[in-house]
Design a protein around this motif. Structure first.
Motif, PDB file in Angstrom:
ATOM      1  N   LEU A  36       0.812  -1.218   0.000  1.00 39.20           N
ATOM      2  CA  LEU A  36       0.000   0.000   0.000  1.00 39.20           C
ATOM      3  C   LEU A  36       0.844   1.265   0.000  1.00 39.20           C
ATOM      4  O   LEU A  36       0.318   2.366   0.188  1.00 39.20           O
ATOM      5  CB  LEU A  36      -0.941   0.006   1.211  1.00 39.20           C
ATOM      6  CG  LEU A  36      -2.008  -1.090   1.243  1.00 39.20           C
ATOM      7  CD1 LEU A  36      -2.903  -0.921   2.461  1.00 39.20           C
ATOM      8  CD2 LEU A  36      -2.844  -1.096  -0.020  1.00 39.20           C
ATOM      9  N   ASN A  37       2.154   1.141  -0.199  1.00 38.47           N
ATOM     10  CA  ASN A  37       3.004   2.324  -0.307  1.00 38.47           C
ATOM     11  C   ASN A  37       2.621   3.150  -1.529  1.00 38.47           C
ATOM     12  O   ASN A  37       2.008   2.649  -2.466  1.00 38.47           O
ATOM     13  CB  ASN A  37       4.478   1.921  -0.433  1.00 38.47           C
ATOM     14  CG  ASN A  37       5.006   1.268   0.825  1.00 38.47           C
ATOM     15  OD1 ASN A  37       4.386   1.328   1.877  1.00 38.47           O
ATOM     16  ND2 ASN A  37       6.163   0.633   0.711  1.00 38.47           N
ATOM     17  N   GLY A  38       3.017   4.417  -1.516  1.00 32.85           N
ATOM     18  CA  GLY A  38       2.750   5.266  -2.679  1.00 32.85           C
ATOM     19  C   GLY A  38       2.158   6.593  -2.257  1.00 32.85           C
ATOM     20  O   GLY A  38       2.499   7.141  -1.202  1.00 32.85           O
ATOM     21  N   THR A  39       1.289   7.139  -3.076  1.00 29.67           N
ATOM     22  CA  THR A  39       0.682   8.436  -2.807  1.00 29.67           C
ATOM     23  C   THR A  39      -0.559   8.275  -1.947  1.00 29.67           C
ATOM     24  O   THR A  39      -1.507   7.592  -2.328  1.00 29.67           O
ATOM     25  CB  THR A  39       0.313   9.150  -4.114  1.00 29.67           C
ATOM     26  OG1 THR A  39       1.492   9.326  -4.918  1.00 29.67           O
ATOM     27  CG2 THR A  39      -0.300  10.514  -3.824  1.00 29.67           C
ATOM     28  N   TRP A  40      -0.519   8.882  -0.776  1.00 32.38           N
ATOM     29  CA  TRP A  40      -1.670   8.976   0.116  1.00 32.38           C
ATOM     30  C   TRP A  40      -2.099  10.441   0.151  1.00 32.38           C
ATOM     31  O   TRP A  40      -1.550  11.267  -0.586  1.00 32.38           O
ATOM     32  CB  TRP A  40      -1.323   8.497   1.521  1.00 32.38           C
ATOM     33  CG  TRP A  40      -1.070   7.017   1.655  1.00 32.38           C
ATOM     34  CD1 TRP A  40      -0.418   6.202   0.781  1.00 32.38           C
ATOM     35  CD2 TRP A  40      -1.463   6.180   2.747  1.00 32.38           C
ATOM     36  NE1 TRP A  40      -0.373   4.914   1.244  1.00 32.38           N
ATOM     37  CE2 TRP A  40      -1.005   4.868   2.451  1.00 32.38           C
ATOM     38  CE3 TRP A  40      -2.150   6.385   3.934  1.00 32.38           C
ATOM     39  CZ2 TRP A  40      -1.209   3.786   3.317  1.00 32.38           C
ATOM     40  CZ3 TRP A  40      -2.346   5.314   4.794  1.00 32.38           C
ATOM     41  CH2 TRP A  40      -1.884   4.035   4.486  1.00 32.38           C
ATOM     42  N   GLN A  41      -3.051  10.761   1.014  1.00 34.44           N
ATOM     43  CA  GLN A  41      -3.446  12.148   1.231  1.00 34.44           C
ATOM     44  C   GLN A  41      -3.350  12.464   2.710  1.00 34.44           C
ATOM     45  O   GLN A  41      -3.504  11.584   3.567  1.00 34.44           O
ATOM     46  CB  GLN A  41      -4.867  12.398   0.715  1.00 34.44           C
ATOM     47  CG  GLN A  41      -4.959  12.336  -0.809  1.00 34.44           C
ATOM     48  CD  GLN A  41      -6.348  12.689  -1.302  1.00 34.44           C
ATOM     49  OE1 GLN A  41      -7.312  12.003  -0.979  1.00 34.44           O
ATOM     50  NE2 GLN A  41      -6.455  13.762  -2.074  1.00 34.44           N
ATOM     51  N   ILE A  42      -3.085  13.741   3.006  1.00 34.75           N
ATOM     52  CA  ILE A  42      -2.877  14.165   4.379  1.00 34.75           C
ATOM     53  C   ILE A  42      -3.664  15.432   4.656  1.00 34.75           C
ATOM     54  O   ILE A  42      -3.830  16.285   3.782  1.00 34.75           O
ATOM     55  CB  ILE A  42      -1.368  14.386   4.662  1.00 34.75           C
ATOM     56  CG1 ILE A  42      -1.105  14.552   6.149  1.00 34.75           C
ATOM     57  CG2 ILE A  42      -0.825  15.564   3.864  1.00 34.75           C
ATOM     58  CD1 ILE A  42       0.372  14.569   6.514  1.00 34.75           C
ATOM     59  N   CYS A  43      -4.172  15.533   5.884  1.00 34.71           N
ATOM     60  CA  CYS A  43      -4.858  16.730   6.375  1.00 34.71           C
ATOM     61  C   CYS A  43      -4.135  17.186   7.631  1.00 34.71           C
ATOM     62  O   CYS A  43      -4.063  16.439   8.613  1.00 34.71           O
ATOM     63  CB  CYS A  43      -6.323  16.447   6.674  1.00 34.71           C
ATOM     64  SG  CYS A  43      -7.175  17.804   7.505  1.00 34.71           S
ATOM     65  N   LEU A  44      -3.604  18.418   7.609  1.00 36.76           N
ATOM     66  CA  LEU A  44      -2.817  18.922   8.728  1.00 36.76           C
ATOM     67  C   LEU A  44      -3.634  19.774   9.688  1.00 36.76           C
ATOM     68  O   LEU A  44      -3.159  20.107  10.775  1.00 36.76           O
ATOM     69  CB  LEU A  44      -1.636  19.738   8.204  1.00 36.76           C
ATOM     70  CG  LEU A  44      -0.657  18.960   7.318  1.00 36.76           C
ATOM     71  CD1 LEU A  44       0.329  19.897   6.662  1.00 36.76           C
ATOM     72  CD2 LEU A  44       0.070  17.899   8.119  1.00 36.76           C
ATOM     73  N   PHE A  82      -2.758  14.899  13.139  1.00 36.33           N
ATOM     74  CA  PHE A  82      -3.051  15.108  11.723  1.00 36.33           C
ATOM     75  C   PHE A  82      -3.514  13.768  11.162  1.00 36.33           C
ATOM     76  O   PHE A  82      -3.392  12.734  11.815  1.00 36.33           O
ATOM     77  CB  PHE A  82      -1.842  15.664  10.966  1.00 36.33           C
ATOM     78  CG  PHE A  82      -0.585  14.857  11.113  1.00 36.33           C
ATOM     79  CD1 PHE A  82      -0.234  13.906  10.166  1.00 36.33           C
ATOM     80  CD2 PHE A  82       0.275  15.058  12.189  1.00 36.33           C
ATOM     81  CE1 PHE A  82       0.920  13.154  10.285  1.00 36.33           C
ATOM     82  CE2 PHE A  82       1.445  14.319  12.319  1.00 36.33           C
ATOM     83  CZ  PHE A  82       1.759  13.365  11.366  1.00 36.33           C
ATOM     84  N   PHE A  83      -4.075  13.801   9.942  1.00 39.49           N
ATOM     85  CA  PHE A  83      -4.727  12.610   9.410  1.00 39.49           C
ATOM     86  C   PHE A  83      -4.192  12.218   8.041  1.00 39.49           C
ATOM     87  O   PHE A  83      -3.876  13.093   7.218  1.00 39.49           O
ATOM     88  CB  PHE A  83      -6.243  12.832   9.299  1.00 39.49           C
ATOM     89  CG  PHE A  83      -6.964  12.806  10.609  1.00 39.49           C
ATOM     90  CD1 PHE A  83      -7.571  11.647  11.057  1.00 39.49           C
ATOM     91  CD2 PHE A  83      -7.027  13.940  11.407  1.00 39.49           C
ATOM     92  CE1 PHE A  83      -8.241  11.619  12.273  1.00 39.49           C
ATOM     93  CE2 PHE A  83      -7.689  13.928  12.615  1.00 39.49           C
ATOM     94  CZ  PHE A  83      -8.305  12.763  13.056  1.00 39.49           C
ATOM     95  N   TYR A  84      -4.094  10.907   7.836  1.00 42.33           N
ATOM     96  CA  TYR A  84      -3.825  10.325   6.517  1.00 42.33           C
ATOM     97  C   TYR A  84      -5.121   9.705   5.986  1.00 42.33           C
ATOM     98  O   TYR A  84      -5.962   9.240   6.762  1.00 42.33           O
ATOM     99  CB  TYR A  84      -2.788   9.208   6.613  1.00 42.33           C
ATOM    100  CG  TYR A  84      -1.356   9.630   6.762  1.00 42.33           C
ATOM    101  CD1 TYR A  84      -0.529   9.777   5.646  1.00 42.33           C
ATOM    102  CD2 TYR A  84      -0.807   9.827   8.025  1.00 42.33           C
ATOM    103  CE1 TYR A  84       0.806  10.121   5.783  1.00 42.33           C
ATOM    104  CE2 TYR A  84       0.534  10.165   8.172  1.00 42.33           C
ATOM    105  CZ  TYR A  84       1.326  10.319   7.051  1.00 42.33           C
ATOM    106  OH  TYR A  84       2.647  10.658   7.194  1.00 42.33           O
ATOM    107  N   LYS A  85      -5.214   9.647   4.657  1.00 41.21           N
ATOM    108  CA  LYS A  85      -6.345   8.988   4.010  1.00 41.21           C
ATOM    109  C   LYS A  85      -5.843   8.178   2.826  1.00 41.21           C
ATOM    110  O   LYS A  85      -4.967   8.612   2.088  1.00 41.21           O
ATOM    111  CB  LYS A  85      -7.365  10.025   3.528  1.00 41.21           C
ATOM    112  CG  LYS A  85      -8.578   9.413   2.834  1.00 41.21           C
ATOM    113  CD  LYS A  85      -9.620  10.482   2.489  1.00 41.21           C
ATOM    114  CE  LYS A  85      -9.128  11.402   1.373  1.00 41.21           C
ATOM    115  NZ  LYS A  85     -10.212  12.298   0.911  1.00 41.21           N
TER     116      LYS A  85
END
Length: 314
Positions: A36-44, A82-85
């Motif tokens: 599942l490595n690669g591009t994720w999204q983050i909310c700071l 902070f959050f990852y998605k």
């Protein structure tokens, strides 16, 4: 009696790195390990209402996983979450299997939700952890993962102060694993050399998750070139709803492991039922013994000098 520390390799099945899980076979699953490595999204700057995160009412930015957040240009602060998605598709052949999500390292405090369902928390930024998400997902459908991360200053593994910057984030690999209902776990492999550092006792032990009747554990050992199979006196053990197992074999004069000669044998462990292999895993195993005698550090009976510096700011 000599004062020694027998070299041992502990393979907690889910405490292996992502690259080490590529030798995994699971019946009826074409690819039991998904990276599942690669591009994720983050909310700071998350809102107070967690439901707004699930409904995408906030701004998300792309980030690479694994990787430190600050090293990718995003400022984080101590004790501020902070959050990852991440969304991904779950193959249909995962149906009927135990499904685990595996994090090799998240710094430092983390909480996980799958499809809006809270799964678990984890303390400790440099330890691997996993979670059973079988009941929260449906094979053949998409999965939505939300991970909250906090660089907590009160963690025993606190390291941001030593690094002189906030380390927080998903620092190591993330993977998804499909496993049969019954499989070996907490596998331990030990290689104990005799007093002449010539022959070795190879022990393979572990326990069975959800033990069932009429199952068999088998092992095979191949030389470092993976061309010759080493004869074993005890290569199988029958289990009948037994939760633990151990196989022990004497290996005559194996090629030893040291820094100059990193000889690694291929050890395969399999679980089968009525000659039908349900699970199989390959491990690279070295024969070596580490001892400390007074102020001497010995590898296979030979003294080794360790040279280095212990300053975190160098």
């Amino acid at each position: 009696m000599k004062n020694y520390c027998v070299f041992f390799i502990v393979f907690l099945f889910f405490n292996v790195a992502l690259g080490q899980t590529q030798g995994l076979y699971v019946k009826d699953v074409s690819n039991p390990v998904i990276n599942l490595n690669g591009t994720w999204q983050i909310c700071l700057d998350p809102p107070e209402n967690f439901q707004e995160i699930l409904e995408d009412k906030i701004s998300w930015y792309n980030i690479k996983v694994p990787g430190e957040v600050m090293m990718q240009g995003y400022a984080i602060k101590h004790d501020i979450p902070f959050f990852y998605k991440k969304s991904f598709f779950l193959p249909s052949d995962f149906q009927g299997h135990i499904i685990k999500l595996r994090f090799e390292g998240v710094y430092s405090y983390a909480r996980l939700w799958i499809n809006g369902r809270y799964i678990r928390e984890h303390h400790g930024g440099f330890t691997a952890w996993d979670c059973d998400i079988t009941d929260a997902i449906s094979p053949g459908d998409s999965v939505k993962l939300i991970l909250e991360v906090t660089d907590r200053a009160d963690e025993i593994s606190y390291a941001s102060g030593y690094a002189k910057h906030q380390i927080g984030g998903i620092l190591r690999n993330v993977s998804l694993l499909a496993l049969p209902w019954s499989y070996p776990e907490n596998i331990t492999i030990t290689t104990d050399l005799d007093e002449n550092y010539e022959n070795a006792i190879l022990k393979v032990s572990g326990n069975i998750k959800n033990p069932i009747q009429d199952i068999q554990i088998a092992i095979t050992l191949n030389d470092p070139e993976n061309s010759v199979e080493i004869p074993l006196d005890q290569n199988t053990i029958q289990l009948n709803e037994t939760s633990t197992f151990e196989l022990s074999n004497t290996i005559i004069n194996p090629a030893k492991w040291d820094a100059e000669h990193p000889n690694l044998y291929s050890l395969k462990i399999s679980l089968s039922r009525k000659e039908d292999i349900l699970w199989q895993k390959e491990y690279l195993t070295g024969f070596r013994e580490i001892e400390i005698r007074r102020n001497k550090f010995l590898v296979n009976g030979k003294e080794v000098k360790l040279r280095g510096a212990c300053r975190h700011d160098i």
